[in-house]
Design an enzyme around this catalytic site. Structure first.
Site, PDB file in Angstrom:
ATOM      1  N   TYR A  64      -2.074 -16.862 -59.729  1.00 18.55           N
ATOM      2  CA  TYR A  64      -2.952 -15.804 -59.204  1.00 18.55           C
ATOM      3  C   TYR A  64      -3.606 -15.043 -60.368  1.00 18.55           C
ATOM      4  O   TYR A  64      -2.928 -14.419 -61.185  1.00 18.55           O
ATOM      5  CB  TYR A  64      -2.172 -14.796 -58.351  1.00 18.55           C
ATOM      6  N   SER A 220      -7.246  -6.405 -39.469  1.00 15.44           N
ATOM      7  CA  SER A 220      -7.454  -4.956 -39.624  1.00 15.44           C
ATOM      8  C   SER A 220      -8.555  -4.466 -38.686  1.00 15.44           C
ATOM      9  O   SER A 220      -8.658  -3.278 -38.398  1.00 15.44           O
ATOM     10  CB  SER A 220      -7.848  -4.625 -41.070  1.00 15.44           C
TER      11      SER A 220
HETATM   12  N1  NAP Z   1       0.022 -21.027 -50.835  1.00 13.57           N
HETATM   13  C1  NAP Z   1       0.659 -19.887 -50.920  1.00 13.57           C
HETATM   14  O1  NAP Z   1       1.787 -19.840 -51.345  1.00 13.57           O
HETATM   15  C2  NAP Z   1      -0.030 -18.617 -50.468  1.00 13.57           C
HETATM   16  C3  NAP Z   1      -1.294 -18.682 -49.853  1.00 13.57           C
HETATM   17  C4  NAP Z   1      -1.850 -17.490 -49.402  1.00 13.57           C
HETATM   18  C5  NAP Z   1      -1.199 -16.284 -49.589  1.00 13.57           C
HETATM   19  N2  NAP Z   1       0.025 -16.250 -50.210  1.00 13.57           N
HETATM   20  C6  NAP Z   1       0.748 -14.971 -50.401  1.00 13.57           C
HETATM   21  O2  NAP Z   1       0.699 -14.220 -49.193  1.00 13.57           O
HETATM   22  C7  NAP Z   1       0.131 -12.927 -49.460  1.00 13.57           C
HETATM   23  C8  NAP Z   1      -0.576 -12.409 -48.233  1.00 13.57           C
HETATM   24  O3  NAP Z   1      -1.587 -13.288 -47.770  1.00 13.57           O
HETATM   25  P1  NAP Z   1      -3.104 -12.987 -48.001  1.00 13.57           P
HETATM   26  O4  NAP Z   1      -3.233 -11.978 -49.093  1.00 13.57           O
HETATM   27  O5  NAP Z   1      -3.794 -14.294 -48.145  1.00 13.57           O
HETATM   28  O6  NAP Z   1      -3.631 -12.388 -46.631  1.00 13.57           O
HETATM   29  P2  NAP Z   1      -3.245 -11.118 -45.728  1.00 13.57           P
HETATM   30  O7  NAP Z   1      -2.021 -10.494 -46.203  1.00 13.57           O
HETATM   31  O8  NAP Z   1      -3.304 -11.611 -44.337  1.00 13.57           O
HETATM   32  O9  NAP Z   1      -4.511 -10.171 -45.957  1.00 13.57           O
HETATM   33  C9  NAP Z   1      -4.561  -9.348 -47.073  1.00 13.57           C
HETATM   34  C10 NAP Z   1      -5.878  -8.598 -47.166  1.00 13.57           C
HETATM   35  O10 NAP Z   1      -6.097  -7.791 -46.007  1.00 13.57           O
HETATM   36  C11 NAP Z   1      -6.763  -6.581 -46.377  1.00 13.57           C
HETATM   37  N3  NAP Z   1      -5.854  -5.473 -45.993  1.00 13.57           N
HETATM   38  C12 NAP Z   1      -4.527  -5.323 -46.300  1.00 13.57           C
HETATM   39  N4  NAP Z   1      -4.027  -4.205 -45.748  1.00 13.57           N
HETATM   40  C13 NAP Z   1      -5.027  -3.618 -45.077  1.00 13.57           C
HETATM   41  C14 NAP Z   1      -5.117  -2.428 -44.309  1.00 13.57           C
HETATM   42  N5  NAP Z   1      -4.066  -1.640 -44.101  1.00 13.57           N
HETATM   43  N6  NAP Z   1      -6.329  -2.120 -43.762  1.00 13.57           N
HETATM   44  C15 NAP Z   1      -7.407  -2.912 -43.944  1.00 13.57           C
HETATM   45  N7  NAP Z   1      -7.380  -4.053 -44.668  1.00 13.57           N
HETATM   46  C16 NAP Z   1      -6.195  -4.410 -45.226  1.00 13.57           C
HETATM   47  C17 NAP Z   1      -6.983  -6.654 -47.897  1.00 13.57           C
HETATM   48  O11 NAP Z   1      -8.227  -7.287 -48.198  1.00 13.57           O
HETATM   49  P3  NAP Z   1      -9.672  -6.600 -48.057  1.00 13.57           P
HETATM   50  O12 NAP Z   1      -9.493  -5.118 -48.160  1.00 13.57           O
HETATM   51  O13 NAP Z   1     -10.473  -7.176 -49.152  1.00 13.57           O
HETATM   52  O14 NAP Z   1     -10.161  -7.051 -46.700  1.00 13.57           O
HETATM   53  C18 NAP Z   1      -5.884  -7.612 -48.321  1.00 13.57           C
HETATM   54  O15 NAP Z   1      -6.125  -8.238 -49.548  1.00 13.57           O
HETATM   55  C19 NAP Z   1      -0.746 -13.169 -50.695  1.00 13.57           C
HETATM   56  O16 NAP Z   1      -1.072 -11.972 -51.360  1.00 13.57           O
HETATM   57  C20 NAP Z   1       0.162 -14.075 -51.487  1.00 13.57           C
HETATM   58  O17 NAP Z   1       1.188 -13.332 -52.124  1.00 13.57           O
HETATM   59  C21 NAP Z   1       0.611 -17.409 -50.631  1.00 13.57           C
END
Ligand code: NAP
Length: 329
Positions: A64, A220
């Site tokens: 990352y 969200s």
């Molecule tokens: N292959 C893998 O292993 C893999 C793949 C994907 C993810 N992951 C892990 O899983 C974690 C979570 O998944 P993800 O980051 O893809 O997606 P997620 O958690 O579903 O979405 C995160 C995004 O939602 C928005 N957000 C978060 N809290 C909020 C709130 N209270 N109000 C409004 N918007 C909000 C932010 O982006 P914005 O503000 O820009 O909209 C944030 O970056 C990653 O950070 C990573 O650690 C691992």
């Protein structure tokens, strides 16, 4: 609210923080893999605030931001490192200096050398949970990793390990073969239930670390107005695995569902993201959502979900009824 990290017995907060976005931009050729610009000082403030609010679980990956996420997380945790549980991943190569993403490397040599880089960037001498990042690796190749991983456990460099994969068969085989295998990381949210992998985690005493718990931000509700994310945000790319965003905007087919969910969650006093997290906690005792974040306000809102706890049985049933057309797999 706490969870136990699978068969390891390690206790964590029921909410983790996902540290992908805070790695900032990184790319492989024309392909962007980051979430666009982020402010490191704000990322550090947000992590410190999470600690104040009782969050003790942090998920990152070596790749990352081409190492940058681990560096920022290590800086933010500082002397509190031993109070928290750090999960990171290996498998994708990258160039730390140029912030370029490379390809997959499933060699045992990379498993070991990548860990050394993670320890350096995180400023620690052990990782709590070391996860294989190559979700589609053939099982036979993954199983070859078990012995070197057990050696790293014995050496005190990692406490436990797991696999980030959405495939229940892969998860099952890895969990069965590895004494210290304790977590499967998979994509799950209220919009995408994964009954087979949930059952696998429950039966094999694995934590289910839930990535994408907010459907990459769609849940969200803030993208309902058609706004677009930045051009260097991963959600702007044309990847076929992007279910919820097309060309940087929320895919319209989800909007009615997101709106209906908002009403159910609001009736219990929750914001849409708090409701989405509460659904995951109600889904299974093994689930640990790790929502990504950009700033302190998002962390505060998501951490406040802990005080509401899981959806009640009635609220859960209402959501399942509402989304019955999605519950076929
Ligand atoms: N292959 C893998 O292993 C893999 C793949 C994907 C993810 N992951 C892990 O899983 C974690 C979570 O998944 P993800 O980051 O893809 O997606 P997620 O958690 O579903 O979405 C995160 C995004 O939602 C928005 N957000 C978060 N809290 C909020 C709130 N209270 N109000 C409004 N918007 C909000 C932010 O982006 P914005 O503000 O820009 O909209 C944030 O970056 C990653 O950070 C990573 O650690 C691992």
């Amino acid at each position: 609210m706490k969870r136990v990290l699978g068969r390891s017995g390690i206790e964590v907060s029921a909410l983790g923080l996902g540290c992908w976005a805070i790695g900032g931009p990184y790319a492989g050729g024309a392909n962007q893999y980051g979430w666009g610009h982020v402010d490191d000082a704000e990322s550090i403030r947000a992590i410190r605030r999470a600690l104040d609010l009782g969050v003790t679980f942090f998920d990152t990956a070596s790749s990352y931001g081409a190492g940058h996420s681990e560096t920022v997380l290590g800086q933010a945790l500082g002397g509190d490192r031993d109070q928290v549980v750090i999960a990171t991943k290996w498998g994708w190569t990258f160039d730390e200096a140029t912030r370029e993403a490379g390809g997959a490397d499933s060699s045992i040599a990379y498993l070991r050398s990548c860990l050394e880089g993670s320890l350096r960037r995180l400023g620690t001498d052990y990782v709590d949970l070391y996860q294989l990042h190559l979700g589609d690796l053939p099982v036979t190749e993954a199983l070859e990793m078990i012995e070197p991983l057990e050696d790293l456990v014995a050496a005190g460099k990692i406490r436990a390990y797991g696999w980030s994969t959405d495939d229940p068969q892969r998860a099952e085989a890895f969990a069965a073969a590895g004494t210290h295998c304790t977590a499967i990381q998979y994509d799950m949210s209220v919009l995408a239930d994964r009954p087979r992998i949930v059952a696998c985690c429950e039966q094999a005493e694995q934590a289910g670390v839930n990535r994408g718990p907010l459907a990459m931000g769609l849940l969200s509700g803030k993208y309902a107005d058609g706004r677009k994310v930045a051009a260097d945000d991963v959600r702007s790319q044309g990847y076929e695995w992007l279910t919820y965003f097309h060309d940087g905007a929320a895919a319209p087919r989800w909007q009615a569902r997101v709106e209906a969910l908002r009403e159910v969650f609001a009736a219990g006093g929750r914001t849409p993201t708090q409701g989405a997290l509460a659904w995951l906690w109600a889904r299974s005792q093994t689930t640990i959502p790790i929502p990504g974040f950009r700033d302190t306000a998002q962390v505060e809102q998501n951490a406040a979900a802990l005080t509401f706890g899981p959806l009640s049985a009635r609220e859960f049933a209402e959501v399942e009824d509402l989304l019955s057309d999605l519950r076929t797999s």
